[in-house]
Motif scaffolding. Structure first.
Motif, PDB file in Angstrom:
ATOM      1  N   PHE A  11       0.774  -1.220   0.000  1.00 25.77           N
ATOM      2  CA  PHE A  11       0.000   0.000   0.000  1.00 25.77           C
ATOM      3  C   PHE A  11       0.810   1.277   0.000  1.00 25.77           C
ATOM      4  O   PHE A  11       0.378   2.284  -0.534  1.00 25.77           O
ATOM      5  N   LEU A  12       1.976   1.261   0.614  1.00 26.49           N
ATOM      6  CA  LEU A  12       2.753   2.487   0.616  1.00 26.49           C
ATOM      7  C   LEU A  12       3.621   2.592  -0.609  1.00 26.49           C
ATOM      8  O   LEU A  12       3.859   3.679  -1.132  1.00 26.49           O
ATOM      9  N   LEU A  13       4.070   1.457  -1.143  1.00 27.49           N
ATOM     10  CA  LEU A  13       4.983   1.475  -2.282  1.00 27.49           C
ATOM     11  C   LEU A  13       4.433   2.192  -3.505  1.00 27.49           C
ATOM     12  O   LEU A  13       5.182   2.888  -4.192  1.00 27.49           O
ATOM     13  N   PRO A  14       3.129   2.048  -3.851  1.00 26.93           N
ATOM     14  CA  PRO A  14       2.658   2.746  -5.053  1.00 26.93           C
ATOM     15  C   PRO A  14       2.834   4.249  -4.987  1.00 26.93           C
ATOM     16  O   PRO A  14       2.858   4.921  -6.015  1.00 26.93           O
ATOM     17  N   GLY A  15       2.936   4.811  -3.758  1.00 23.37           N
ATOM     18  CA  GLY A  15       3.092   6.253  -3.653  1.00 23.37           C
ATOM     19  C   GLY A  15       4.479   6.737  -3.972  1.00 23.37           C
ATOM     20  O   GLY A  15       4.694   7.926  -4.162  1.00 23.37           O
ATOM     21  N   ILE A  16       5.463   5.822  -4.015  1.00 24.51           N
ATOM     22  CA  ILE A  16       6.841   6.233  -4.280  1.00 24.51           C
ATOM     23  C   ILE A  16       7.065   6.209  -5.777  1.00 24.51           C
ATOM     24  O   ILE A  16       7.571   5.263  -6.335  1.00 24.51           O
ATOM     25  N   ILE A  17       6.649   7.231  -6.457  1.00 24.68           N
ATOM     26  CA  ILE A  17       6.689   7.258  -7.910  1.00 24.68           C
ATOM     27  C   ILE A  17       7.742   8.256  -8.375  1.00 24.68           C
ATOM     28  O   ILE A  17       7.709   9.431  -8.023  1.00 24.68           O
ATOM     29  N   LEU A  18       8.698   7.802  -9.155  1.00 28.28           N
ATOM     30  CA  LEU A  18       9.723   8.678  -9.706  1.00 28.28           C
ATOM     31  C   LEU A  18       9.274   9.058 -11.109  1.00 28.28           C
ATOM     32  O   LEU A  18       9.395   8.289 -12.046  1.00 28.28           O
ATOM     33  N   CYS A  19       8.732  10.242 -11.244  1.00 22.60           N
ATOM     34  CA  CYS A  19       8.059  10.611 -12.487  1.00 22.60           C
ATOM     35  C   CYS A  19       8.795  11.764 -13.152  1.00 22.60           C
ATOM     36  O   CYS A  19       8.792  12.869 -12.651  1.00 22.60           O
ATOM     37  N   PHE A  20       9.443  11.474 -14.283  1.00 23.13           N
ATOM     38  CA  PHE A  20      10.265  12.476 -14.942  1.00 23.13           C
ATOM     39  C   PHE A  20       9.697  12.937 -16.292  1.00 23.13           C
ATOM     40  O   PHE A  20      10.170  13.892 -16.862  1.00 23.13           O
ATOM     41  N   ALA A  21       8.747  12.211 -16.856  1.00 23.48           N
ATOM     42  CA  ALA A  21       8.273  12.530 -18.200  1.00 23.48           C
ATOM     43  C   ALA A  21       7.488  13.838 -18.213  1.00 23.48           C
ATOM     44  O   ALA A  21       6.781  14.169 -17.269  1.00 23.48           O
ATOM     45  N   ILE A  93      10.685  12.744  -6.575  1.00 24.87           N
ATOM     46  CA  ILE A  93       9.334  12.246  -6.809  1.00 24.87           C
ATOM     47  C   ILE A  93       8.401  13.426  -7.063  1.00 24.87           C
ATOM     48  O   ILE A  93       8.696  14.564  -6.692  1.00 24.87           O
ATOM     49  N   ARG A  94       7.307  13.130  -7.694  1.00 25.26           N
ATOM     50  CA  ARG A  94       6.280  14.132  -7.937  1.00 25.26           C
ATOM     51  C   ARG A  94       5.155  13.915  -6.937  1.00 25.26           C
ATOM     52  O   ARG A  94       4.721  12.782  -6.720  1.00 25.26           O
ATOM     53  N   THR A  95       4.707  14.973  -6.297  1.00 24.80           N
ATOM     54  CA  THR A  95       3.581  14.858  -5.379  1.00 24.80           C
ATOM     55  C   THR A  95       2.435  14.151  -6.089  1.00 24.80           C
ATOM     56  O   THR A  95       2.092  14.487  -7.224  1.00 24.80           O
ATOM     57  N   ASN A  96       1.844  13.169  -5.420  1.00 20.39           N
ATOM     58  CA  ASN A  96       0.763  12.406  -6.051  1.00 20.39           C
ATOM     59  C   ASN A  96      -0.210  11.851  -5.026  1.00 20.39           C
ATOM     60  O   ASN A  96       0.077  11.819  -3.821  1.00 20.39           O
ATOM     61  N   ILE A  97      -1.357  11.434  -5.523  1.00 19.17           N
ATOM     62  CA  ILE A  97      -2.346  10.705  -4.735  1.00 19.17           C
ATOM     63  C   ILE A  97      -2.601   9.403  -5.473  1.00 19.17           C
ATOM     64  O   ILE A  97      -2.786   9.407  -6.694  1.00 19.17           O
ATOM     65  N   ASN A  98      -2.575   8.281  -4.764  1.00 22.19           N
ATOM     66  CA  ASN A  98      -2.939   7.028  -5.425  1.00 22.19           C
ATOM     67  C   ASN A  98      -4.063   6.348  -4.668  1.00 22.19           C
ATOM     68  O   ASN A  98      -4.254   6.585  -3.463  1.00 22.19           O
ATOM     69  N   PHE A  99      -4.811   5.540  -5.385  1.00 15.59           N
ATOM     70  CA  PHE A  99      -5.937   4.812  -4.789  1.00 15.59           C
ATOM     71  C   PHE A  99      -5.760   3.339  -5.112  1.00 15.59           C
ATOM     72  O   PHE A  99      -5.662   2.954  -6.278  1.00 15.59           O
ATOM     73  N   PRO A 186       7.051  15.099  -1.052  1.00 17.19           N
ATOM     74  CA  PRO A 186       8.404  15.296  -0.534  1.00 17.19           C
ATOM     75  C   PRO A 186       8.331  16.206   0.696  1.00 17.19           C
ATOM     76  O   PRO A 186       7.606  17.208   0.692  1.00 17.19           O
ATOM     77  N   GLU A 187       9.063  15.875   1.738  1.00 14.36           N
ATOM     78  CA  GLU A 187       9.011  16.664   2.972  1.00 14.36           C
ATOM     79  C   GLU A 187       9.339  18.129   2.714  1.00 14.36           C
ATOM     80  O   GLU A 187       8.758  19.030   3.322  1.00 14.36           O
ATOM     81  N   SER A 188      10.244  18.388   1.775  1.00 10.89           N
ATOM     82  CA  SER A 188      10.650  19.762   1.474  1.00 10.89           C
ATOM     83  C   SER A 188       9.520  20.581   0.854  1.00 10.89           C
ATOM     84  O   SER A 188       9.568  21.806   0.844  1.00 10.89           O
ATOM     85  N   GLU A 189       8.485  19.916   0.328  1.00 12.78           N
ATOM     86  CA  GLU A 189       7.365  20.596  -0.310  1.00 12.78           C
ATOM     87  C   GLU A 189       6.075  20.476   0.492  1.00 12.78           C
ATOM     88  O   GLU A 189       5.018  20.914   0.040  1.00 12.78           O
ATOM     89  N   PHE A 190       6.174  19.881   1.684  1.00 14.23           N
ATOM     90  CA  PHE A 190       4.957  19.556   2.432  1.00 14.23           C
ATOM     91  C   PHE A 190       4.111  20.782   2.755  1.00 14.23           C
ATOM     92  O   PHE A 190       2.893  20.774   2.577  1.00 14.23           O
ATOM     93  N   SER A 191       4.729  21.849   3.243  1.00 10.78           N
ATOM     94  CA  SER A 191       3.954  23.026   3.625  1.00 10.78           C
ATOM     95  C   SER A 191       3.228  23.636   2.430  1.00 10.78           C
ATOM     96  O   SER A 191       2.164  24.238   2.576  1.00 10.78           O
ATOM     97  N   GLU A 192       3.798  23.447   1.243  1.00 11.44           N
ATOM     98  CA  GLU A 192       3.212  23.999   0.018  1.00 11.44           C
ATOM     99  C   GLU A 192       2.116  23.106  -0.564  1.00 11.44           C
ATOM    100  O   GLU A 192       1.097  23.585  -1.061  1.00 11.44           O
TER     101      GLU A 192
END
Length: 208
Positions: A11-21, A93-99, A186-192
């Protein structure tokens, strides 16, 4: 009652997406997703919708470089991802939501949402460096469906630099299946980005 570890790992792994395209931005229109499994509708304005394709070559730049993804739990079904239109150049990683969803084994059918949270938090503590739950799990509901929400963070695995990830998870149990929305930031972008993830999940309403 604690669920078997192998029924929680995916369940947590799908959220770790390295998205560069690069993805072309389309004109903003009213965007909604029907979620018949929960009888809910989600508004995803401001996100890019993508369905998971298990047949896509993992070498493609839009795929995760985490080779453990989905290999530990074949029963996990990824319904969809919502990606931020733009990725911070300094982030892996790119901020994302997965279901995602997964059937609950019959012998664990009497487990509660609290049991499940205890199970996965114990499991992730052994898998992810510096994993910790940051909030007391809270009961909530969307329409007639009850769920539990909690926030956690950990250090992104398989990276040369120290990078923290924050996750927001909403867990539902229904008819022998667990359903989970996971916001990954990403923790560095959390507040945003935190408020955008929360506001998107809050659009969940009963299907009319």
């Amino acid at each position: 009652m604690i669920l078997l570890e192998r029924y929680s790992l995916g369940f947590l792994l799908p959220g770790i997406i390295l998205c560069f395209a690069c993805i072309e931005k389309v004109p903003e229109i009213k965007k909604t997703i029907e979620i018949p499994e929960l009888g809910l509708v989600l508004n995803y304005e401001g996100w890019i919708y993508e369905e998971y394709d298990p047949n896509r070559d993992s070498s493609e730049p839009n795929r995760s470089k985490n080779k453990r993804e989905f290999q530990n739990d074949k029963q996990v079904k990824v319904m969809f991802y919502l990606f931020e239109p733009e990725q911070n150049k300094g982030s892996e990683i790119r901020t994302n939501i997965n279901f995602v969803s997964e059937p609950i084994p019959a012998k664990y059918s009497k487990a509660t949402l609290e049991d499940y949270v205890a199970s996965i938090s114990g499991l992730y503590s052994n898998i992810y460096k510096e994993y910790e739950i940051l909030s007391v799990p809270q009961k909530c509901s969307f329409g007639k469906e009850k769920c539990i929400f909690f926030e956690s963070k950990f250090v992104l695995p398989n990276t040369a630099e120290y990078k923290q990830i924050r996750t927001l998870q909403w867990i539902f149990f229904k008819e022998g299946t667990v359903y989970i929305f996971t916001g990954t930031i990403p923790e560095s972008e959390f507040s945003e980005k935190n408020k955008k993830v929360l506001n998107t999940i809050q659009t969940l309403t009963e299907k009319i």
